[in-house]
Write a protein that holds these residues in place. Structure first.
Motif, PDB file in Angstrom:
ATOM      1  N   GLY A   1       0.786  -1.365   0.051  1.00  0.00           N
ATOM      2  CA  GLY A   1      -0.068   0.071   0.123  1.00  0.00           C
ATOM      3  C   GLY A   1       0.921   1.162   0.016  1.00  0.00           C
ATOM      4  N   ILE A   2       0.057   2.242   0.136  1.00  0.00           N
ATOM      5  CA  ILE A   2       1.012   3.735   0.082  1.00  0.00           C
ATOM      6  C   ILE A   2       1.531   4.224   1.396  1.00  0.00           C
ATOM      7  CG2 ILE A   2      -1.214   5.218   0.515  1.00  0.00           C
ATOM      8  CD1 ILE A   2      -0.268   7.166  -1.621  1.00  0.00           C
ATOM      9  N   ARG A   3       1.006   3.650   2.491  1.00  0.00           N
ATOM     10  CA  ARG A   3       1.709   3.866   3.784  1.00  0.00           C
ATOM     11  C   ARG A   3       2.584   2.960   4.221  1.00  0.00           C
ATOM     12  NH1 ARG A   3      -3.620   4.692   7.888  1.00  0.00           N
ATOM     13  NH2 ARG A   3      -2.750   2.820   8.299  1.00  0.00           N
ATOM     14  N   ASN A   4       2.513   1.440   4.111  1.00  0.00           N
ATOM     15  CA  ASN A   4       3.468   0.678   4.795  1.00  0.00           C
ATOM     16  C   ASN A   4       4.490  -0.094   3.641  1.00  0.00           C
ATOM     17  OD1 ASN A   4       1.671   0.709   6.954  1.00  0.00           O
ATOM     18  ND2 ASN A   4       0.264  -0.756   5.827  1.00  0.00           N
ATOM     19  N   VAL A   5       5.207   0.968   3.231  1.00  0.00           N
ATOM     20  CA  VAL A   5       6.386   0.859   2.543  1.00  0.00           C
ATOM     21  C   VAL A   5       7.272  -0.052   3.213  1.00  0.00           C
ATOM     22  CG1 VAL A   5       8.149   1.799   1.100  1.00  0.00           C
ATOM     23  CG2 VAL A   5       5.964   2.961   1.472  1.00  0.00           C
ATOM     24  N   PRO A   6       7.752  -1.343   2.476  1.00  0.00           N
ATOM     25  CA  PRO A   6       8.826  -2.029   2.869  1.00  0.00           C
ATOM     26  C   PRO A   6       9.920  -1.520   3.630  1.00  0.00           C
ATOM     27  CG  PRO A   6       8.060  -2.877   0.718  1.00  0.00           C
ATOM     28  CD  PRO A   6       7.538  -1.575   0.992  1.00  0.00           C
ATOM     29  N   PHE A   7      10.775  -1.925   4.633  1.00  0.00           N
ATOM     30  CA  PHE A   7      11.731  -1.093   5.221  1.00  0.00           C
ATOM     31  C   PHE A   7      13.210  -1.288   4.534  1.00  0.00           C
ATOM     32  CE2 PHE A   7      10.602  -1.870  10.064  1.00  0.00           C
ATOM     33  CZ  PHE A   7       9.678  -1.103   9.799  1.00  0.00           C
ATOM     34  N   ARG A   8      13.366  -2.364   3.593  1.00  0.00           N
ATOM     35  CA  ARG A   8      14.473  -2.323   2.848  1.00  0.00           C
ATOM     36  C   ARG A   8      14.342  -3.113   1.571  1.00  0.00           C
ATOM     37  NH1 ARG A   8      16.352  -3.160   7.868  1.00  0.00           N
ATOM     38  NH2 ARG A   8      18.318  -2.390   8.663  1.00  0.00           N
ATOM     39  N   VAL A   9      15.019  -2.846   0.466  1.00  0.00           N
ATOM     40  CA  VAL A   9      14.884  -3.487  -0.708  1.00  0.00           C
ATOM     41  C   VAL A   9      16.199  -3.560  -1.441  1.00  0.00           C
ATOM     42  CG1 VAL A   9      14.623  -1.213  -2.189  1.00  0.00           C
ATOM     43  CG2 VAL A   9      13.647  -3.345  -2.919  1.00  0.00           C
ATOM     44  N   ARG A  10      16.419  -4.786  -2.076  1.00  0.00           N
ATOM     45  CA  ARG A  10      17.702  -5.009  -2.649  1.00  0.00           C
ATOM     46  C   ARG A  10      17.520  -4.859  -3.986  1.00  0.00           C
ATOM     47  NH1 ARG A  10      22.899  -5.708  -1.065  1.00  0.00           N
ATOM     48  NH2 ARG A  10      24.032  -7.365  -2.215  1.00  0.00           N
ATOM     49  N   VAL A  11      18.464  -3.929  -4.600  1.00  0.00           N
ATOM     50  CA  VAL A  11      18.359  -3.476  -6.030  1.00  0.00           C
ATOM     51  C   VAL A  11      19.486  -3.625  -6.653  1.00  0.00           C
ATOM     52  CG1 VAL A  11      16.569  -1.749  -5.468  1.00  0.00           C
ATOM     53  CG2 VAL A  11      18.953  -1.166  -5.443  1.00  0.00           C
ATOM     54  N   ARG A  12      19.475  -3.751  -8.116  1.00  0.00           N
ATOM     55  CA  ARG A  12      20.567  -4.032  -8.969  1.00  0.00           C
ATOM     56  C   ARG A  12      20.442  -2.821  -9.737  1.00  0.00           C
ATOM     57  NH1 ARG A  12      19.879  -8.787 -11.220  1.00  0.00           N
ATOM     58  NH2 ARG A  12      21.010  -9.794  -9.753  1.00  0.00           N
ATOM     59  N   LEU A  13      21.496  -2.064 -10.024  1.00  0.00           N
ATOM     60  CA  LEU A  13      21.890  -0.710 -10.632  1.00  0.00           C
ATOM     61  C   LEU A  13      22.724  -1.063 -11.718  1.00  0.00           C
ATOM     62  CD1 LEU A  13      22.831   1.506  -7.363  1.00  0.00           C
ATOM     63  CD2 LEU A  13      20.521   1.066  -8.184  1.00  0.00           C
ATOM     64  N   ALA A  14      21.884  -0.770 -13.106  1.00  0.00           N
ATOM     65  CA  ALA A  14      22.612  -1.147 -14.238  1.00  0.00           C
ATOM     66  C   ALA A  14      22.995   0.009 -15.122  1.00  0.00           C
ATOM     67  CB  ALA A  14      21.904  -2.255 -15.081  1.00  0.00           C
ATOM     68  N   ARG A  15      24.068   0.680 -15.236  1.00  0.00           N
ATOM     69  CA  ARG A  15      24.408   1.772 -16.034  1.00  0.00           C
ATOM     70  C   ARG A  15      24.512   1.326 -17.434  1.00  0.00           C
ATOM     71  NH1 ARG A  15      28.634   4.829 -13.404  1.00  0.00           N
ATOM     72  NH2 ARG A  15      30.212   3.396 -14.438  1.00  0.00           N
ATOM     73  N   LYS A  16      23.631   1.906 -18.399  1.00  0.00           N
ATOM     74  CA  LYS A  16      23.699   1.441 -19.740  1.00  0.00           C
ATOM     75  C   LYS A  16      23.662   2.605 -20.622  1.00  0.00           C
ATOM     76  CE  LYS A  16      20.516  -2.590 -18.906  1.00  0.00           C
ATOM     77  NZ  LYS A  16      19.555  -3.401 -19.282  1.00  0.00           N
ATOM     78  N   ARG A  17      24.033   2.289 -22.053  1.00  0.00           N
ATOM     79  CA  ARG A  17      23.933   3.336 -23.025  1.00  0.00           C
ATOM     80  C   ARG A  17      22.761   3.779 -23.462  1.00  0.00           C
ATOM     81  NH1 ARG A  17      28.975   4.319 -25.286  1.00  0.00           N
ATOM     82  NH2 ARG A  17      30.629   3.009 -25.001  1.00  0.00           N
ATOM     83  N   ASN A  18      22.506   4.772 -23.816  1.00  0.00           N
ATOM     84  CA  ASN A  18      21.398   5.550 -24.107  1.00  0.00           C
ATOM     85  C   ASN A  18      21.179   5.134 -25.620  1.00  0.00           C
ATOM     86  OD1 ASN A  18      18.643   6.421 -24.098  1.00  0.00           O
ATOM     87  ND2 ASN A  18      19.140   8.459 -22.825  1.00  0.00           N
ATOM     88  N   GLU A  19      20.117   4.563 -26.068  1.00  0.00           N
ATOM     89  CA  GLU A  19      19.964   4.195 -27.564  1.00  0.00           C
ATOM     90  C   GLU A  19      19.013   5.572 -28.342  1.00  0.00           C
ATOM     91  OE1 GLU A  19      21.463   2.050 -28.958  1.00  0.00           O
ATOM     92  OE2 GLU A  19      22.479   1.268 -27.306  1.00  0.00           O
ATOM     93  N   ASP A  20      18.391   5.993 -27.258  1.00  0.00           N
ATOM     94  CA  ASP A  20      17.576   7.333 -27.987  1.00  0.00           C
ATOM     95  C   ASP A  20      18.365   8.398 -28.469  1.00  0.00           C
ATOM     96  OD1 ASP A  20      15.262   8.631 -28.446  1.00  0.00           O
ATOM     97  OD2 ASP A  20      14.815   9.374 -26.533  1.00  0.00           O
ATOM     98  N   GLU A  21      18.226   8.658 -29.673  1.00  0.00           N
ATOM     99  CA  GLU A  21      18.845   9.767 -30.294  1.00  0.00           C
ATOM    100  C   GLU A  21      18.757  11.025 -29.643  1.00  0.00           C
ATOM    101  OE1 GLU A  21      21.550   9.196 -32.488  1.00  0.00           O
ATOM    102  OE2 GLU A  21      20.840   7.147 -32.156  1.00  0.00           O
TER     103      GLU A  21
END
Length: 114
Positions: A70-90
């Protein structure tokens, strides 16, 4: 005068990093109806700081996980993968973007940034 600092370049090309974001401390004191949206903004800010890109995109699965309780009870922690990628959009002014994806994790103890 102090010597000029070289600007840290994010152009070290593509890179991937796995991190834990402690959302609970980032949204402390935020009103109930703004907690999940603020959590998404804080995750974007965290990713931008870690990867050095201004263009940050959040994966659908991560968004669903943040909003899962829900909007109020956000999980305390989250594990994320950060991937830096090339932008294909001209048309985009940014050469690189960061894609933030959700990594399922039951236990956060002893996890390292990879």
């Amino acid at each position: 005068m102090a010597p000029k600092k070289e600007k840290k370049s994010a152009l070290k090309d593509v890179a991937t990093k796995e991190c834990t974001v402690h959302i609970h401390k980032l949204i402390h004191g935020i009103g109930f109806k703004k907690r999940a949206p603020r959590a998404i903004k804080e995750i974007k800010k965290f990713a931008s700081k870690q990867m050095g890109t201004e263009d940050v995109r959040v994966d659908v699965r991560l968004n669903k996980f943040i909003w899962s309780k829900g909007i109020r009870n956000v999980p305390f922690r989250v594990r994320v993968r950060l991937a830096r990628k090339r932008n294909e959009d001209e048309d985009s002014p940014y050469k690189l973007y960061t894609l933030v994806t959700y990594v399922p994790c039951n236990d956060f103890h002893g996890k390292q940034t990879i």
